[in-house]
Scaffold this motif. Structure first.
Motif, short mmCIF file in Angstrom:
data_model
loop_
_atom_site.label_atom_id
_atom_site.label_comp_id
_atom_site.label_asym_id
_atom_site.label_seq_id
_atom_site.Cartn_x
_atom_site.Cartn_y
_atom_site.Cartn_z
N SER A 223 32.43 34.83 31.99
CA SER A 223 32.80 34.17 33.24
C SER A 223 34.12 33.42 33.10
O SER A 223 34.95 33.43 34.01
CB SER A 223 31.69 33.21 33.67
OG SER A 223 30.48 33.92 33.92
N LEU A 224 34.32 32.76 31.95
CA LEU A 224 35.59 32.07 31.70
C LEU A 224 36.74 33.06 31.64
O LEU A 224 37.84 32.79 32.15
CB LEU A 224 35.51 31.27 30.40
CG LEU A 224 34.67 29.99 30.45
CD1 LEU A 224 34.50 29.42 29.04
CD2 LEU A 224 35.32 28.96 31.37
N LEU A 227 37.56 33.99 35.06
CA LEU A 227 38.28 32.89 35.70
C LEU A 227 39.77 32.95 35.40
O LEU A 227 40.61 32.63 36.24
CB LEU A 227 37.69 31.57 35.20
CG LEU A 227 38.17 30.27 35.86
CD1 LEU A 227 37.82 30.26 37.34
CD2 LEU A 227 37.55 29.07 35.17
N SER A 232 43.98 34.51 42.50
CA SER A 232 43.61 33.18 42.99
C SER A 232 42.51 33.22 44.03
O SER A 232 41.69 32.30 44.10
CB SER A 232 44.85 32.48 43.56
OG SER A 232 45.43 33.24 44.61
N ARG A 235 39.14 33.35 42.19
CA ARG A 235 38.95 32.46 41.04
C ARG A 235 37.75 31.53 41.20
O ARG A 235 37.10 31.17 40.22
CB ARG A 235 40.22 31.65 40.80
CG ARG A 235 40.34 31.07 39.41
CD ARG A 235 41.78 30.79 39.08
NE ARG A 235 42.55 32.01 38.89
CZ ARG A 235 43.86 32.11 39.03
NH1 ARG A 235 44.57 31.04 39.39
NH2 ARG A 235 44.48 33.25 38.81
N TYR A 237 34.86 32.15 42.33
CA TYR A 237 33.56 32.80 42.11
C TYR A 237 33.14 32.82 40.63
O TYR A 237 32.01 32.41 40.32
CB TYR A 237 33.57 34.19 42.74
CG TYR A 237 33.90 34.13 44.21
CD1 TYR A 237 32.99 33.62 45.12
CD2 TYR A 237 35.15 34.50 44.68
CE1 TYR A 237 33.30 33.51 46.47
CE2 TYR A 237 35.48 34.39 46.03
CZ TYR A 237 34.55 33.89 46.92
OH TYR A 237 34.87 33.76 48.25
N PRO A 238 33.99 33.26 39.70
CA PRO A 238 33.61 33.09 38.30
C PRO A 238 33.49 31.62 37.91
O PRO A 238 32.71 31.26 37.03
CB PRO A 238 34.73 33.80 37.51
CG PRO A 238 35.86 33.93 38.46
CD PRO A 238 35.25 34.02 39.83
N GLY A 239 34.26 30.75 38.60
CA GLY A 239 34.14 29.32 38.36
C GLY A 239 32.75 28.80 38.68
O GLY A 239 32.16 28.02 37.93
N VAL A 242 30.35 29.96 36.03
CA VAL A 242 30.46 29.14 34.82
C VAL A 242 29.62 27.88 34.97
O VAL A 242 28.86 27.50 34.05
CB VAL A 242 31.93 28.78 34.52
CG1 VAL A 242 32.00 27.71 33.43
CG2 VAL A 242 32.71 30.01 34.09
#
Length: 279
Positions: A223-224, A227, A232, A235, A237-239, A242
């Protein structure tokens, strides 16, 4: 404080937190796929999820082989009749509402078929017992994410399909699988007492904990990486993934929390995508 804990405990036993988490998950995919869904679609999803989870818990309660404890299984055993009546009522209203809202369309047939398939798999899981134990959590995680994401995928033109959202879907499945094996580990003692079979009753606890730790770290790192690599727009969504993964990892491996407290915190983690309503 104790009153609030008991109140939320009942919310958890009734699967209301799971329902809200599923609706937040649908919002996650709707925003990632840039689809605007009607509020009725979220409510219908919530009703379907509640029916599936309540049916699952009632089947579990009906299989108790020892004196029930004061937990979710005991709750569903004691209130079996009103919960069964509620299940039938919500199921009937949900189906009627879905027909009224979607008409006899692809959305209706696919959604109904998916619900029937999930129920069939639940029955098969119970019938084959130990033979399926290693696949129980995995299949549940896969169908959970399919259930909350299929409508956004269905309503998105194929030209808008992206590998980024596909990757987010796989990561969400990984998160759901992690959640289930963590819960299985927390319920090891009660499952053994009740005569239930799960991945935690078949795999040594030390090995299972190692697998949980490795899977958690792998998903957090993926996930990082997402990110860092996505553009942009995507960004956030994976954040969010995490944050959800970190909540699971930190709560599960925090030794001063009871199993019930860990369970509640992990279920709350699935509400985190609701923050997208503010954006």
């Amino acid at each position: 404080m104790q009153f609030l804990f008991k109140f939320y405990q009942r919310i958890t036993w009734l699967s209301i937190d799971v329902v809200l988490g599923a609706m937040a998950g649908m919002l996650f995919f709707a925003r990632a796929l840039r689809v605007e869904l009607d509020w009725q679609e979220y409510v219908l999803l919530g009703m379907a999820v509640w029916c599936i989870y309540t049916a699952d818990h009632l089947m579990d309660a009906g299989k108790l082989t020892s004196a029930p404890r004061q937990d979710r299984h005991h709750f569903h055993l004691i209130y079996r009749t009103p919960l069964l009546m509620g299940l039938c009522l919500v199921g009937f209203i949900g189906l009627f509402w879905a027909i009224q809202f979607f008409g006899f369309s692809g959305e209706l047939f696919f959604g109904t078929g998916l619900g029937v398939l999930i129920l069939a798999i639940m029955l098969a899981v119970r019938k084959f017992g130990a033979l399926q134990v290693r696949l129980k959590e995995l299949s549940s995680a896969v169908f959970y994410v399919i259930g909350i994401s299929w409508l956004p995928w269905y309503e998105t033109p194929e030209i808008d399909y992206t590998w980024t959202v596909f990757g987010l879907t796989i990561l969400y499945m990984g998160l759901a699988y992690l959640n289930l094996i963590m819960l299985s580990s927390l319920d090891t003692k009660s499952d053994e007492e009740a005569g239930f079979v799960s991945i935690a009753t078949k795999i040594p606890q030390e090995k299972l904990l190692t697998n949980i730790r490795n899977l958690s770290i792998s998903l957090i790192l993926c996930s990082l990486l997402g990110l860092l690599l996505v553009n942009s727009f995507y960004r956030i969504y994976p954040g969010l993934l995490v944050i959800m993964l970190l909540v699971h990892f930190l709560c599960f491996f925090k030794t001063n929390l009871s199993a019930e407290q860990v369970r509640m915190r992990m279920e709350v983690a699935f509400l985190i995508p609701a923050i997208l309503l503010l954006i």
